[in-house]
Enzyme design. Structure first.
Site, mmCIF file in Angstrom:
data_model
loop_
_atom_site.group_PDB
_atom_site.id
_atom_site.type_symbol
_atom_site.label_atom_id
_atom_site.label_comp_id
_atom_site.label_asym_id
_atom_site.label_seq_id
_atom_site.Cartn_x
_atom_site.Cartn_y
_atom_site.Cartn_z
ATOM 1 N N SER A 1 0.827 -1.211 0.000
ATOM 2 C CA SER A 1 0.000 0.000 0.000
ATOM 3 C C SER A 1 0.859 1.257 0.000
ATOM 4 C CB SER A 1 -0.907 0.029 1.229
ATOM 5 O OG SER A 1 -1.752 -1.095 1.253
HETATM 6 N N1 SAH Z 1 -1.262 -4.559 4.155
HETATM 7 C C1 SAH Z 1 -0.592 -4.852 2.910
HETATM 8 C C2 SAH Z 1 -1.460 -4.522 1.716
HETATM 9 C C3 SAH Z 1 -1.482 -5.669 0.763
HETATM 10 S S1 SAH Z 1 -2.650 -5.614 -0.538
HETATM 11 C C4 SAH Z 1 0.762 -4.195 2.836
HETATM 12 O O1 SAH Z 1 1.113 -3.397 3.708
HETATM 13 O O2 SAH Z 1 1.523 -4.492 1.932
HETATM 14 C C5 SAH Z 1 -4.018 -6.541 0.157
HETATM 15 C C6 SAH Z 1 -3.780 -7.984 0.499
HETATM 16 O O3 SAH Z 1 -5.035 -8.536 0.914
HETATM 17 C C7 SAH Z 1 -3.295 -8.870 -0.642
HETATM 18 O O4 SAH Z 1 -2.109 -9.478 -0.271
HETATM 19 C C8 SAH Z 1 -4.433 -9.906 -0.826
HETATM 20 O O5 SAH Z 1 -3.976 -11.195 -1.185
HETATM 21 C C9 SAH Z 1 -5.051 -9.903 0.573
HETATM 22 N N2 SAH Z 1 -6.435 -10.399 0.636
HETATM 23 C C10 SAH Z 1 -7.454 -10.218 -0.228
HETATM 24 N N3 SAH Z 1 -8.572 -10.839 0.209
HETATM 25 C C11 SAH Z 1 -8.256 -11.427 1.399
HETATM 26 C C12 SAH Z 1 -8.974 -12.224 2.345
HETATM 27 N N4 SAH Z 1 -10.262 -12.579 2.163
HETATM 28 N N5 SAH Z 1 -8.325 -12.653 3.461
HETATM 29 C C13 SAH Z 1 -7.022 -12.333 3.672
HETATM 30 N N6 SAH Z 1 -6.283 -11.586 2.809
HETATM 31 C C14 SAH Z 1 -6.888 -11.136 1.692
#
Ligand code: SAH
Length: 223
Positions: free
Chosen positions: A72
Site C-alpha cells: 500500500s
Molecule cells: N497490508 C498490505 C497490503 C497488501 S494488498 C501491505 O502493507 O503491503 C491486500 C492484500 O489482501 C493482498 O495481499 C491480498 O492477497 C489480501 N487479501 C485479499 N482478500 C483477502 C482475504 N479474504 N483474506 C485475507 N487476505 C486477503
C-alpha cells in the site's frame, strides 16, 4: 526472492534521509499522529521491495510486490493507522498481510497484531523476511479474512487492507464493544474508506472518509 534471505540489507543515511522527506510529505498531506509518523520514519520500506526499486520505496506510491499484489501507498498506511486510534496493548486484527509493511507499522506501536493473508505464495514469501523477526508481537496466519480469527476474538481494532464488497459480518462480530474497524468498502476499482465504531451496547456506526483504491478482498484461500 533471494534478497529477503540471509543478511539484512543496508539501511544507510541516504535511506534515512529519504524517509524523513517521506514523513514530511505525509505531514503536509494531513497525517498528524506522531506515533504513526515515527513508525514510518523507523521502518526501512526499501526492505519490502526488490532492490531495483530502492529509491521508489520512499515515494508516496503503492508498488507491485509478488503474486499480483501491492504494498500500500505510505499515505494510505498512515491514514488507516491513524483512523484506528491505536492504544498501547490493543489487540489488533489485520486482513491482508501482503508485504507486511502495514503490519510492521502497527507492530511499532506496542500492540499485539494478528494478520491474515489468503495467498499461500505471499504468506510463505513473507515468512522468509528477516526484518519481520524482530516483531515478536506480530502473528501471521494463512486463511480467509472474511472468517476472522474466532479463537483470538474479540479485537480492540480491526484493519482491512483490501477492498471489501460489504462490511464482513463475522468481523463485525469479532470487534469489541468500544472498538474501531477501518475498512475500504466498494466493489469497483475505488472504495470509500469507512470508519466503523461499535458502542458499548454493540450498536454499529459508520463514518465515510475519502476515496481510495485497493486490490479486492476475495473469499476463500488461494494455494
Ligand atoms: N497490508 C498490505 C497490503 C497488501 S494488498 C501491505 O502493507 O503491503 C491486500 C492484500 O489482501 C493482498 O495481499 C491480498 O492477497 C489480501 N487479501 C485479499 N482478500 C483477502 C482475504 N479474504 N483474506 C485475507 N487476505 C486477503
Amino acid at each position: 526472492m533471494q534478497y529477503l534471505q540471509g543478511k539484512p540489507k543496508d539501511d544507510n543515511f541516504l535511506h534515512k534521509g529519504l524517509r524523513k522527506q517521506l514523513v514530511q510529505s505525509l505531514r503536509q498531506k494531513g497525517i498528524t499522529d506522531e506515533r504513526v509518523l515515527a513508525a514510518i520514519e523507523a521502518i526501512p520500506r526499501h526492505f519490502f521491495l526488490d532492490p531495483a526499486f530502492e529509491r521508489q520505496a520512499y515515494e508516496d506510491r503503492a508498488f507491485p510486490i509478488t503474486a499480483g499484489q501491492t504494498i500500500s501507498q505510505p499515505y494510505t498506511v498512515a491514514y488507516q493507522t491513524q483512523l484506528l486510534e491505536i492504544k498501547k496493548y490493543d489487540k489488533v486484527l489485520e486482513i491482508g498481510t501482503g508485504s507486511a509493511y502495514q503490519a510492521c507499522v502497527l507492530g511499532e506501536l506496542g500492540i499485539t497484531l494478528h494478520t491474515i493473508e489468503r495467498q499461500k505464495a505471499l504468506y510463505d514469501y513473507v515468512g522468509q523476511f528477516f526484518f519481520l523477526k524482530k516483531y515478536l508481537n506480530i502473528k501471521r496466519y494463512y486463511g480467509d479474512g472474511f472468517e476472522g480469527l474466532p479463537t483470538y476474538a474479540p479485537f480492540d481494532k480491526i484493519l482491512i487492507t483490501c477492498g471489501a464488497p460489504f462490511l464482513p459480518p463475522k468481523l463485525l462480530q469479532q470487534l469489541k464493544p468500544g472498538g474501531i474497524m477501518v475498512v475500504p468498502v466498494g466493489e469497483d476499482e475505488r472504495q470509500k474508506m469507512v470508519k466503523v465504531t461499535k458502542d458499548m451496547d454493540g450498536r454499529i456506526y459508520q463514518q465515510e472518509m475519502g476515496d481510495f483504491s485497493f486490490v479486492p478482498m476475495l473469499t476463500g484461500k488461494n494455494n
